[in-house]
Design a protein around this motif. Structure first.
Motif, PDB file in Angstrom:
ATOM      1  N   VAL A  50      56.244  25.418  35.682  1.00 52.21           N
ATOM      2  CA  VAL A  50      57.686  25.358  36.147  1.00 52.21           C
ATOM      3  C   VAL A  50      58.253  24.276  36.660  1.00 52.21           C
ATOM      4  CG1 VAL A  50      57.916  27.921  36.277  1.00 52.21           C
ATOM      5  CG2 VAL A  50      57.658  26.631  38.305  1.00 52.21           C
ATOM      6  N   ILE A 121      58.758  34.238  40.502  1.00 51.00           N
ATOM      7  CA  ILE A 121      58.494  33.706  38.986  1.00 51.00           C
ATOM      8  C   ILE A 121      58.079  34.709  38.217  1.00 51.00           C
ATOM      9  CG2 ILE A 121      57.665  31.874  37.606  1.00 51.00           C
ATOM     10  CD1 ILE A 121      57.673  30.164  40.234  1.00 51.00           C
ATOM     11  N   MET A 272      66.144  28.270  38.713  1.00 47.47           N
ATOM     12  CA  MET A 272      64.618  28.552  38.213  1.00 47.47           C
ATOM     13  C   MET A 272      65.277  29.852  37.280  1.00 47.47           C
ATOM     14  SD  MET A 272      61.750  28.239  39.038  1.00 47.47           S
ATOM     15  CE  MET A 272      61.064  28.352  37.276  1.00 47.47           C
ATOM     16  N   LEU A 276      63.151  30.072  33.533  1.00 48.67           N
ATOM     17  CA  LEU A 276      62.511  31.264  32.973  1.00 48.67           C
ATOM     18  C   LEU A 276      63.350  31.767  31.925  1.00 48.67           C
ATOM     19  CD1 LEU A 276      61.704  33.039  36.595  1.00 48.67           C
ATOM     20  CD2 LEU A 276      60.217  31.568  35.001  1.00 48.67           C
ATOM     21  N   VAL A 281      59.099  28.080  28.214  1.00 41.94           N
ATOM     22  CA  VAL A 281      58.610  28.237  29.504  1.00 41.94           C
ATOM     23  C   VAL A 281      58.205  29.833  29.768  1.00 41.94           C
ATOM     24  CG1 VAL A 281      59.018  28.371  31.872  1.00 41.94           C
ATOM     25  CG2 VAL A 281      59.993  26.585  30.693  1.00 41.94           C
TER      26      VAL A 281
END
Length: 322
Positions: A50, A121, A272, A276, A281
């Protein structure tokens, strides 16, 4: 009147000069992301997946900085003491925010009070695996082997107080097994020694252990997951072998030091979540055997509190200590 105006202008200038850096354009320089474990483990893998896209979204590089040791406590301490300006972030895991603080009263930080949670995450299952030289390749044979020769075998963990340590100790107590604990400075070094045959057993996260399992260098025995994994369809869960209490998945999120401005926390969270949502990713994280989460700062904070309470009860019930 003129004198009063000059004094007002001077006061305004002083206030502007004293304004915290975050009140100006943020970010204006690279951001450091502390990984509290050595390179090669799941925390490191996910951080590196990330970091680049997060830096791209924020407009400044995000640089991964490994600070391993003491079951993640060294890196977590450094994060807790960092300036709350948004330029130092850290990976928060079940080890650093729950397992380690639950067992170590001198861990050096408060996992609830000393951090500003930003986002969870991903969550990952854990796996109990052995070096192929161990003469047991399934759960029943493994338990029989350890009971037949108590004290002969040892296991590696990412460190004292890590999730791998506490989950293994919970498993040992419930299964009535005696296996010696050998702590390392992270999952990478621990895995290397188990693969090399220096230590026969490990309880580790699936993402870091999976390549070795797929390469035939580790044999999976049982997984801590709510269901069997598509990557390991023949490996039972702890619930299937009668130990559902051990079925707890690890988590990997981003924390900031306490006092980091809410506006920065929200900005990183939004960035973030955007990262995601990128298919590349998401696939890279899922290919490790992890589940993408992506929640709010408030939800991640509650998860940390809940997980800490669980391991505090485990430590008290099993009478565990450093």
């Amino acid at each position: 009147m003129q004198r009063r105006q000059l004094m007002a202008l001077a006061a305004a200038s002083a206030a502007t000069a004293a304004a915290p850096a975050w009140a100006q354009a943020w970010p204006s320089r690279p951001i450091r992301l502390i990984v509290p474990f050595a390179p090669g483990g799941t925390t490191d893998i996910i951080a590196r997946v990330v970091a680049e896209p997060l830096g791209r979204v924020l407009g400044r590089p995000v640089v991964v900085d490994n600070k391993g040791g003491a079951g993640g406590a060294i890196g977590a301490q450094e994060l807790a003491r960092a300036a709350p300006d948004g330029y130092t972030l850290g990976m928060g895991t079940a080890s650093t925010t729950a397992a380690n603080p639950a067992i170590n009263k001198k861990v050096g930080y408060d996992p609830v009070a000393d951090f500003a949670p930003i986002v969870n995450i991903a969550a990952t299952p854990n796996v109990l695996a052995v070096n192929p030289a161990v003469p047991a390749k399934d759960y029943a044979a493994f338990v029989a082997l350890i009971k037949r020769e108590p004290g002969k075998y040892s296991y590696a963990s990412p460190g004292t107080g890590s999730i791998g340590h506490l989950q293994m100790e919970l498993f040992k107590s419930l299964a009535g097994l005696f296996i010696t604990h050998i702590p390392y400075r992270g999952a990478g070094p621990a895995l290397n020694d188990v693969v090399a045959g220096q230590v026969p057993i490990i309880f580790d996260n699936v993402p870091s252990a999976l390549p070795f399992i797929q390469g035939g260098k580790l044999a999976p025995i049982v997984v801590a997951s709510s269901a069997r994994l598509k990557e390991l369809p023949a490996t039972p869960t702890f619930a299937e072998v009668g130990l559902e209490q051990v079925n707890r998945m690890a988590y990997y999120g981003i924390l900031a030091p306490k006092g980091t401005p809410a506006a920065i926390v929200e900005q990183i969270n939004a960035a973030m979540l955007k990262v995601l949502g990128e298919p590349v990713v998401k696939k890279r994280i899922e290919d490790t055997g992890s589940i993408v989460i992506g929640n709010s700062p408030q939800a991640f904070a509650q998860q940390i509190r809940d997980e800490l309470a669980v391991y505090q009860r485990v430590v008290a019930r099993q009478k565990l200590s450093i």
